[in-house]
Design an enzyme around this catalytic site. Structure first.
Site, PDB file in Angstrom:
ATOM      1  N   CYS A   1       0.834  -1.195   0.000  1.00 22.27           N
ATOM      2  CA  CYS A   1       0.000   0.000   0.000  1.00 22.27           C
ATOM      3  C   CYS A   1       0.882   1.263   0.000  1.00 22.27           C
ATOM      4  O   CYS A   1       2.043   1.231  -0.427  1.00 22.27           O
ATOM      5  CB  CYS A   1      -0.925  -0.008   1.212  1.00 22.27           C
ATOM      6  SG  CYS A   1      -2.288   1.170   1.119  1.00 22.27           S
TER       7      CYS A   1
ATOM      8  N   LYS B   1      -2.233   5.954  16.802  1.00 21.62           N
ATOM      9  CA  LYS B   1      -3.148   5.129  16.018  1.00 21.62           C
ATOM     10  C   LYS B   1      -3.769   4.053  16.916  1.00 21.62           C
ATOM     11  O   LYS B   1      -4.560   3.223  16.453  1.00 21.62           O
ATOM     12  CB  LYS B   1      -2.412   4.513  14.827  1.00 21.62           C
ATOM     13  CG  LYS B   1      -2.131   5.565  13.758  1.00 21.62           C
ATOM     14  CD  LYS B   1      -1.363   5.002  12.598  1.00 21.62           C
ATOM     15  CE  LYS B   1      -1.166   6.080  11.535  1.00 21.62           C
ATOM     16  NZ  LYS B   1      -0.126   5.689  10.564  1.00 21.62           N
TER      17      LYS B   1
ATOM     18  N   ASP C   1      -3.169   1.517  10.284  1.00 20.66           N
ATOM     19  CA  ASP C   1      -4.338   2.382  10.461  1.00 20.66           C
ATOM     20  C   ASP C   1      -4.786   2.343  11.902  1.00 20.66           C
ATOM     21  O   ASP C   1      -5.306   3.329  12.410  1.00 20.66           O
ATOM     22  CB  ASP C   1      -5.465   1.945   9.519  1.00 20.66           C
ATOM     23  CG  ASP C   1      -5.152   2.377   8.110  1.00 20.66           C
ATOM     24  OD1 ASP C   1      -5.485   3.499   7.743  1.00 20.66           O
ATOM     25  OD2 ASP C   1      -4.490   1.597   7.398  1.00 20.66           O
TER      26      ASP C   1
END
Ligand code: RUB
Length: 308
Positions: free
Chosen positions: A131, A236, A200
């Site tokens: 990613c 996070k 994330d």
């Protein structure tokens, strides 16, 4: 009301992927609160607090798997709620100063992670990534600035191809980059020296939520005995996971996978997945390279307010 429209516009941009990646999403959310405060027409403290709380709701609803954004917004709104100030202009000033404080700390964390993580990159290494993580690419940029020579394997990252952004950034840095389809990950892992991805969400058990495909990559890394690291800001961390909640996994539109798919075909498009802590060698964060199981403790020490 222009400031409310701005919040909806930014939430829409986040939803539509015009702003993506956990850091960028959190920064966009905080900047929106700054604009909201600058442009508010609220006449009372109650009205201003209502505007903030509606903004919070709109931003939180834009993407569900974004604890950094939630922590960021909560940091700002809780400072406003904690202030005794009645005057809207003064409350707007609290939004401005706390937003600034949050963004400054986030920037500092990025620098620190890059500083620490760059030491893990040695000459001649092949780094496998997935990613696009701005935290990972900044770390790699720092390693390059320190004179390290290395190569990067980037997965395409279907369905939205964020891997192309990573590959392009590496080329811009003058780093050799190889782009592979996601299904080639296992074959290429054998050639890599280290796997490095972003995050994330970090859970209280030390699991990491990141782009769909990350868990398979961790599995392939484990099979090939390639150390698997996560570069992530401690903020996070999702405090709700400590109280038994599971991190919500965003499911996106089927159109991203196949726009002209037959109507009766079931198309699933989860954006993220959980990688269990036993596959993670370490989380590279602003406090150092930490074992995943120590995450709650480290976050508690550094950011006790997250638990309130
Ligand atoms: C992006 C993704 C990234 C993390 C970390 O997913 O999974 O690895 O967000 O990025 P999406 P950063 O493109 O769906 O947002 O390090 O920039 O916070």
């Amino acid at each position: 009301m222009r400031n409310v429209q701005t919040v909806h516009k930014v939430a829409d941009k986040i939803r539509r992927f015009e702003v993506k990646g956990a850091r960028n999403v959190a920064i966009a959310a905080v900047e929106t609160l700054q604009i909201l405060a600058q442009e508010t027409k609220a006449k009372s403290r109650e009205h201003f607090l209502r505007e903030l709380s509606e903004a919070q709701e709109t931003l939180f609803a834009s993407r569900p798997t974004e604890p950094l954004m939630r922590n960021a917004v909560k940091f700002v709104t809780s400072k406003v709620k904690a202030s005794d100030e009645k005057r809207v202009a003064e409350l707007a000033q609290v939004v401005s100063s706390s937003s600034h404080e949050f963004l400054l700390n986030l920037e500092g964390s990025k620098e620190r992670i890059a500083e620490i993580g760059a030491r893990h990159i040695r000459d001649g290494m092949i780094i496998f990534t997935h990613c696009h993580s701005s935290t990972v690419t900044y770390l790699l940029r720092t390693a390059k600035q320190r004179g390290r020579t290395y190569e990067v394997f980037c997965t395409e990252t279907r369905p939205v191809f964020q891997g192309r952004t990573t590959a392009q950034e590496m080329l811009d840095l003058g780093v050799k980059a190889t782009l592979i389809v996601d299904s080639a990950a296992r074959s290429f892992m054998r050639k890599a020296d280290i796997a490095l991805v972003g995050a994330d969400a970090l859970t209280s058990e030390g699991s990491v939520v990141n782009k769909i495909g990350t868990a398979s990559i961790a599995l392939f890394a484990s099979e090939a005995r390639v150390p698997f690291y996560v570069a992530s800001e401690l903020l996070k961390f999702d405090p709700d996971t400590l109280y038994g909640e599971y991190e919500a996994i965003e499911e996106r539109s089927r159109d991203e996978v196949w726009k002209e798919a037959p109507e009766t075909l079931v198309v699933r498009n989860p954006a993220f997945e959980v990688t269990r802590r036993e596959f993670i060698h370490g989380i590279i964060c602003e406090e150092g390279v930490i074992p995943p199981h120590s995450i709650s403790e480290v976050v508690y020490r550094k950011y006790p307010w997250v638990f309130q």
